[in-house]
Design a protein around this motif. Sequence first.
Motif, mmCIF file in Angstrom:
data_model
loop_
_atom_site.group_PDB
_atom_site.id
_atom_site.type_symbol
_atom_site.label_atom_id
_atom_site.label_comp_id
_atom_site.label_asym_id
_atom_site.label_seq_id
_atom_site.Cartn_x
_atom_site.Cartn_y
_atom_site.Cartn_z
ATOM 1 N N SER A 89 17.870 -53.860 -6.570
ATOM 2 C CA SER A 89 17.682 -53.809 -8.029
ATOM 3 C C SER A 89 16.253 -53.435 -8.402
ATOM 4 O O SER A 89 15.986 -53.064 -9.545
ATOM 5 C CB SER A 89 18.058 -55.154 -8.657
ATOM 6 N N MET A 90 15.313 -53.530 -7.454
ATOM 7 C CA MET A 90 13.935 -53.114 -7.700
ATOM 8 C C MET A 90 13.688 -51.668 -7.273
ATOM 9 O O MET A 90 12.779 -51.013 -7.798
ATOM 10 C CB MET A 90 12.966 -54.035 -6.950
ATOM 11 N N THR A 91 14.474 -51.176 -6.313
ATOM 12 C CA THR A 91 14.241 -49.826 -5.804
ATOM 13 C C THR A 91 15.205 -48.776 -6.373
ATOM 14 O O THR A 91 14.880 -47.595 -6.405
ATOM 15 C CB THR A 91 14.334 -49.810 -4.265
ATOM 16 N N LEU A 92 16.378 -49.204 -6.844
ATOM 17 C CA LEU A 92 17.313 -48.262 -7.459
ATOM 18 C C LEU A 92 16.793 -47.698 -8.791
ATOM 19 O O LEU A 92 16.958 -46.501 -9.043
ATOM 20 C CB LEU A 92 18.680 -48.934 -7.656
ATOM 21 N N PRO A 93 16.162 -48.510 -9.674
ATOM 22 C CA PRO A 93 15.719 -47.973 -10.969
ATOM 23 C C PRO A 93 14.828 -46.738 -10.913
ATOM 24 O O PRO A 93 15.073 -45.783 -11.671
ATOM 25 C CB PRO A 93 15.007 -49.167 -11.618
ATOM 26 N N ILE A 106 27.039 -55.821 -8.209
ATOM 27 C CA ILE A 106 27.264 -54.625 -9.026
ATOM 28 C C ILE A 106 26.770 -54.856 -10.452
ATOM 29 O O ILE A 106 26.182 -53.962 -11.076
ATOM 30 C CB ILE A 106 28.764 -54.252 -9.021
ATOM 31 N N ILE A 107 26.981 -56.058 -10.972
ATOM 32 C CA ILE A 107 26.499 -56.379 -12.320
ATOM 33 C C ILE A 107 24.980 -56.295 -12.381
ATOM 34 O O ILE A 107 24.401 -55.724 -13.322
ATOM 35 C CB ILE A 107 26.979 -57.785 -12.745
ATOM 36 N N ILE A 108 24.307 -56.863 -11.371
ATOM 37 C CA ILE A 108 22.843 -56.837 -11.333
ATOM 38 C C ILE A 108 22.328 -55.399 -11.246
ATOM 39 O O ILE A 108 21.381 -55.017 -11.953
ATOM 40 C CB ILE A 108 22.336 -57.670 -10.134
ATOM 41 N N LEU A 109 22.950 -54.585 -10.392
ATOM 42 C CA LEU A 109 22.528 -53.195 -10.245
ATOM 43 C C LEU A 109 22.798 -52.405 -11.531
ATOM 44 O O LEU A 109 22.030 -51.500 -11.884
ATOM 45 C CB LEU A 109 23.252 -52.542 -9.074
ATOM 46 N N THR A 110 23.877 -52.731 -12.222
ATOM 47 C CA THR A 110 24.169 -52.061 -13.491
ATOM 48 C C THR A 110 23.105 -52.386 -14.525
ATOM 49 O O THR A 110 22.634 -51.494 -15.257
ATOM 50 C CB THR A 110 25.561 -52.473 -14.016
ATOM 51 N N ASN A 111 22.704 -53.640 -14.593
ATOM 52 C CA ASN A 111 21.641 -54.032 -15.526
ATOM 53 C C ASN A 111 20.356 -53.275 -15.251
ATOM 54 O O ASN A 111 19.721 -52.740 -16.177
ATOM 55 C CB ASN A 111 21.382 -55.541 -15.411
ATOM 56 N N SER A 112 19.934 -53.241 -13.987
ATOM 57 C CA SER A 112 18.673 -52.563 -13.655
ATOM 58 C C SER A 112 18.786 -51.059 -13.904
ATOM 59 O O SER A 112 17.809 -50.417 -14.318
ATOM 60 C CB SER A 112 18.283 -52.846 -12.201
ATOM 61 N N SER A 113 19.967 -50.492 -13.689
ATOM 62 C CA SER A 113 20.163 -49.055 -13.920
ATOM 63 C C SER A 113 20.158 -48.722 -15.411
ATOM 64 O O SER A 113 19.669 -47.664 -15.822
ATOM 65 C CB SER A 113 21.468 -48.591 -13.269
ATOM 66 N N PHE A 114 20.706 -49.620 -16.234
ATOM 67 C CA PHE A 114 20.628 -49.419 -17.685
ATOM 68 C C PHE A 114 19.172 -49.372 -18.142
ATOM 69 O O PHE A 114 18.785 -48.542 -18.979
ATOM 70 C CB PHE A 114 21.359 -50.542 -18.421
ATOM 71 N N ASN A 115 18.339 -50.271 -17.607
ATOM 72 C CA ASN A 115 16.911 -50.243 -17.952
ATOM 73 C C ASN A 115 16.270 -48.935 -17.508
ATOM 74 O O ASN A 115 15.426 -48.375 -18.209
ATOM 75 C CB ASN A 115 16.187 -51.430 -17.299
ATOM 76 N N LEU A 162 16.897 -44.563 -0.584
ATOM 77 C CA LEU A 162 17.107 -45.960 -0.975
ATOM 78 C C LEU A 162 16.786 -46.906 0.180
ATOM 79 O O LEU A 162 16.174 -47.964 -0.020
ATOM 80 C CB LEU A 162 18.550 -46.163 -1.441
ATOM 81 N N ILE A 163 17.182 -46.528 1.384
ATOM 82 C CA ILE A 163 16.882 -47.369 2.557
ATOM 83 C C ILE A 163 15.374 -47.446 2.773
ATOM 84 O O ILE A 163 14.811 -48.523 2.995
ATOM 85 C CB ILE A 163 17.578 -46.804 3.819
ATOM 86 N N ARG A 164 14.691 -46.299 2.683
ATOM 87 C CA ARG A 164 13.251 -46.230 2.918
ATOM 88 C C ARG A 164 12.484 -47.083 1.903
ATOM 89 O O ARG A 164 11.492 -47.734 2.243
ATOM 90 C CB ARG A 164 12.790 -44.772 2.829
ATOM 91 N N MET A 165 12.933 -47.101 0.657
ATOM 92 C CA MET A 165 12.242 -47.866 -0.379
ATOM 93 C C MET A 165 12.613 -49.346 -0.356
ATOM 94 O O MET A 165 11.798 -50.203 -0.698
ATOM 95 C CB MET A 165 12.575 -47.274 -1.757
ATOM 96 N N THR A 166 13.856 -49.639 0.033
ATOM 97 C CA THR A 166 14.352 -51.017 -0.080
ATOM 98 C C THR A 166 13.903 -51.908 1.069
ATOM 99 O O THR A 166 13.645 -53.099 0.873
ATOM 100 C CB THR A 166 15.893 -51.009 -0.172
#
Length: 453
Positions: free
Chosen positions: A299-303, A377-386, A21-25
Amino acid sequence: MTTSTSKPSFSLTSDDIRATLIRMTLPMLAGMLTLMTFNLVDTFFISMLGTEQLAAISFTFPVSFSLISLAIGLSIGTSAVIAKALGAGELTAARTDGQIALWLSALLVGLLAIAGFILSDPLFKALGAAGEVLNYIHLYMDIWFAGAVLLVLPMIGNAILRAAGDTRTPSIIMAGSGLVNAVLDPILIFGFGPIPALGMQGAAIATVLSWVVGSVLLIRLLVKRDLISVAPVSRSQFFTISRKILRIGAPAAGANMLTPLAMAVLTAIMASYGPQAVAAYGVGARLESIACLVVLALSMTLPPVVSQNFGAGLLNRVQLAYHLSARFVMLWQFAVYLLLAVFAIPLAGMFSDEPEVIRIICLFIWIVPLSYGLQGIIILTNSSFNALHRPANALWLSIVRLFVFYVPLAWAGGKLYGVGGLFAGCVLANIFTTLIAWRWFNRAVQNSGQEGA
């Protein structure tokens, strides 16, 4: 035919999640930080024109962000479709997907921009704009709408590059476009040599020219790397691939477009407190975009981490990635809040010399960022749902956050305690929504495990 795009030298399904995650973010964060900083510079230069001009640019945020939200949703759909094709080794299909994604996005954003231009007066009057402020809005937005198609092309191009495993190049291009905007802003707004002072029009022209640079660079790069096809496509191909992109992109765009709709309602509420309150809220919104940069980059690298591990059946890694990211943003955003709170008064003074505007900006900074960790956390949850191919969940979470909690609680807080109460209502909304988001996502992952068992 081979593509010159190199694949990442690490595995999303086996390497250490924290390091991955660090490497991508980090590359995404660097580009976004530069871009957002230059956008803040844009607001600073406009603020030098006066409070009415600053209020005018604040009124434009909900409308302009509607088009940006559509572009973000389309980029999510584009990335998902192309990444799947590349992962399956279907390079020709991926190139065609990229070409049609660009055409589809330009078409949809262009149509929305035309509608915005035609309905400009009733739109901004509904938000509470009037008199000279409305005139300043037209000076800016008429040009902005004319160049809106050039806004979406770099965003879709960046999504294609990320799908191919490249997060560094999009960061460089984002930063470069932001630099062009920042350099042109003072020249076109205040004049330089033979170039006349264009005021609000100059700010809009600088923005559109930065989009031109980004569009040209990205399309040339995509063609050079053979990531998009230049061959003609049939009508049936266009509609078939468009449906694939929109199957994920439409709900994602819908979720994103709810944010500017809520912002529009809050802007209208702020307008009841006067142009100083609207100007201050606009500054707060720009500061928020900077303060939440790390969250947006994550939110762009976690998905892709969530999606690949989900596809591999490694649900424990999905939850670990989500939990690590959530824990980090809570700690990070609290540190950001402390920094903002300490420097609130000098920050506010950068954007206005009117005591009332400064007072409301400080009030915003001292209250709203308290809940930025929860908002993250809400933003990350949205991107993870996608990423879990559950875009409908992300859409419903956005509806609950904005229209069950955010707008009603902000309105009620404003009625009871004025502007400070409105800001406190925003904080409460993030608390309630985070509790729902955390429980809902973890349950969704568990249900996915039971379905796959």
